[in-house]
Design an enzyme around this catalytic site. Structure first.
Site, PDB file in Angstrom:
ATOM      1  N   GLY A 277       2.723 -17.643   1.856  1.00 40.39           N
ATOM      2  CA  GLY A 277       2.658 -18.842   2.683  1.00 40.39           C
ATOM      3  C   GLY A 277       1.388 -18.894   3.516  1.00 40.39           C
ATOM      4  O   GLY A 277       0.823 -19.972   3.740  1.00 40.39           O
TER       5      GLY A 277
ATOM      6  N   ASP B  90       8.059   4.286   2.189  1.00 38.63           N
ATOM      7  CA  ASP B  90       7.526   3.443   1.124  1.00 38.63           C
ATOM      8  C   ASP B  90       8.565   3.085   0.060  1.00 38.63           C
ATOM      9  O   ASP B  90       8.208   2.821  -1.088  1.00 38.63           O
ATOM     10  CB  ASP B  90       6.317   4.112   0.462  1.00 38.63           C
TER      11      ASP B  90
ATOM     12  N   LEU C 178       3.946 -13.991   3.084  1.00 37.03           N
ATOM     13  CA  LEU C 178       2.524 -13.680   2.973  1.00 37.03           C
ATOM     14  C   LEU C 178       1.809 -14.666   2.052  1.00 37.03           C
ATOM     15  O   LEU C 178       0.659 -15.043   2.308  1.00 37.03           O
ATOM     16  CB  LEU C 178       2.332 -12.244   2.488  1.00 37.03           C
TER      17      LEU C 178
ATOM     18  N   GLU D 212       6.109  -0.403   3.613  1.00 38.11           N
ATOM     19  CA  GLU D 212       4.695  -0.023   3.623  1.00 38.11           C
ATOM     20  C   GLU D 212       3.867  -1.147   3.012  1.00 38.11           C
ATOM     21  O   GLU D 212       4.161  -1.605   1.901  1.00 38.11           O
ATOM     22  CB  GLU D 212       4.459   1.265   2.834  1.00 38.11           C
TER      23      GLU D 212
ATOM     24  N   GLU E 289      -6.066 -12.714  -1.468  1.00 35.22           N
ATOM     25  CA  GLU E 289      -6.308 -13.131  -2.846  1.00 35.22           C
ATOM     26  C   GLU E 289      -4.983 -13.230  -3.599  1.00 35.22           C
ATOM     27  O   GLU E 289      -4.661 -14.260  -4.154  1.00 35.22           O
ATOM     28  CB  GLU E 289      -7.245 -12.134  -3.534  1.00 35.22           C
TER      29      GLU E 289
ATOM     30  N   GLU F 166      -6.371   6.105 -10.732  1.00 37.42           N
ATOM     31  CA  GLU F 166      -6.073   7.439 -10.198  1.00 37.42           C
ATOM     32  C   GLU F 166      -4.573   7.721 -10.262  1.00 37.42           C
ATOM     33  O   GLU F 166      -4.145   8.837 -10.605  1.00 37.42           O
ATOM     34  CB  GLU F 166      -6.553   7.553  -8.753  1.00 37.42           C
TER      35      GLU F 166
ATOM     36  N   THR G  72      -5.340   2.314  -9.048  1.00 31.61           N
ATOM     37  CA  THR G  72      -4.402   2.218 -10.168  1.00 31.61           C
ATOM     38  C   THR G  72      -4.738   3.251 -11.239  1.00 31.61           C
ATOM     39  O   THR G  72      -3.846   3.900 -11.798  1.00 31.61           O
ATOM     40  CB  THR G  72      -4.432   0.798 -10.768  1.00 31.61           C
TER      41      THR G  72
ATOM     42  N   ASN H  50      -8.405  -1.475  -5.628  1.00 35.16           N
ATOM     43  CA  ASN H  50      -7.140  -1.466  -6.343  1.00 35.16           C
ATOM     44  C   ASN H  50      -7.312  -0.998  -7.782  1.00 35.16           C
ATOM     45  O   ASN H  50      -6.481  -0.246  -8.310  1.00 35.16           O
ATOM     46  CB  ASN H  50      -6.513  -2.861  -6.333  1.00 35.16           C
TER      47      ASN H  50
ATOM     48  N   LYS I 173      10.787   1.082  -4.747  1.00 37.47           N
ATOM     49  CA  LYS I 173      10.566   2.356  -5.423  1.00 37.47           C
ATOM     50  C   LYS I 173      11.712   2.681  -6.376  1.00 37.47           C
ATOM     51  O   LYS I 173      12.886   2.510  -6.038  1.00 37.47           O
ATOM     52  CB  LYS I 173      10.423   3.471  -4.382  1.00 37.47           C
TER      53      LYS I 173
END
Length: 264
Positions: free
Chosen positions: A26, A73, A24, A140, A41, A155, A153, A149, A48
């Site tokens: 890349g 996930d 990604l 995920e 970005e 929350e 974060t 984001n 996990k």
């Protein structure tokens, strides 16, 4: 399952995270090398924690021998973008790849959660090539703006502190802040083109300055200190306030000197 068995269980997930981050990132590098705006970005990834995984398995009554198939996930990738419409660009990029399979998607950008949470989730089947063969695992991917984001974060931290029972007064403030974050995203969309132009200009100037510095170092290695100092002084004047055309002319000037002195 013994501790050493959990270690073996995690290996393909850890490998998948490292591979996906490289792939990604890349994509981002491809755009940058072409001097084009990148919809990505930055990227983060994690596997996990065992305690969190077992807690979730117990909550949903998932047997340990079914974790690989039912817990989606264990491996997580987060892709941050600058603007809301970049989310859809990244979604299409992932859908079009041949080295991963999209199992299903959850659009919490259009269908915002009652809490105010916004993000786009994609669950992939990703093949990991191990010594004993290919292992297909679930990964995920969450795609969200920087504002989304920041809110998510905060929350997550509050849910951890209050064990999913956030007090109502804080919950209401969170909901209000979620709307404010989305309003910020909407306003930034209105000036997206201006921001992209400014960022592209910065990238082009940075590349030119880097190339000029490389040529000045070459002059120095050719024992042409006086010429190198002259060009360095010119660069110092242009680095902050010079435009692209002026930097391009300086690069051509330094390159001519390098070529000339190399053949003496």
């Amino acid at each position: 399952m013994a501790r050493k068995d959990w270690g073996s269980f995690y290996v393909p997930y850890e490998q998948a995270i490292e591979e996906l981050k490289i792939k990604l990132r890349g994509i981002r590098k491809e755009y940058r090398k072409r001097n084009e705006y990148s919809p990505i970005e930055f990227i983060t990834g994690r596997v996990k924690e065992l305690s969190s995984m077992l807690e979730k398995a117990n909550k949903f009554n998932i047997p340990h021998d079914r974790l690989r198939f039912e817990l989606e996930d264990i491996a997580g990738i987060r892709i941050m973008v600058q603007f809301v419409d970049d989310i859809w660009t990244v979604v299409e990029l992932i859908r079009s790849r041949q080295d991963m399979t999209v199992m299903y998607e959850k659009d919490y950008v259009t269908n915002v959660k009652p809490s105010g949470y916004r993000s786009y989730h994609m669950v992939l089947k990703y093949p990991v090539y191990m010594a004993e063969g290919v292992v297909d695992i679930l990964v995920e991917i969450q795609i969200r703006t920087l504002a989304m984001n920041f809110w998510a974060t905060a929350e997550h931290s509050l849910n951890y502190k209050y064990k999913q029972q956030i007090p109502e007064n804080i919950r209401q403030k969170l909901k209000l802040s979620a709307e404010s974050a989305y309003l910020l995203d909407e306003v930034m969309m209105e000036i997206k083109d201006e921001i992209k132009d400014a960022q592209l200009l910065f990238e082009v100037k940075s590349d030119l300055v880097s190339n000029i510095m490389d040529q000045i170092l070459l002059l120095t290695s050719l024992d042409r200190g006086r010429e190198a100092s002259k060009h360095q002084l010119a660069l110092n004047k242009l680095a902050e306030t010079g435009n692209v055309d002026e930097l391009q002319l300086l690069l051509e000037d330094v390159s001519r000197d390098v070529k000339r002195f190399r053949h003496l």
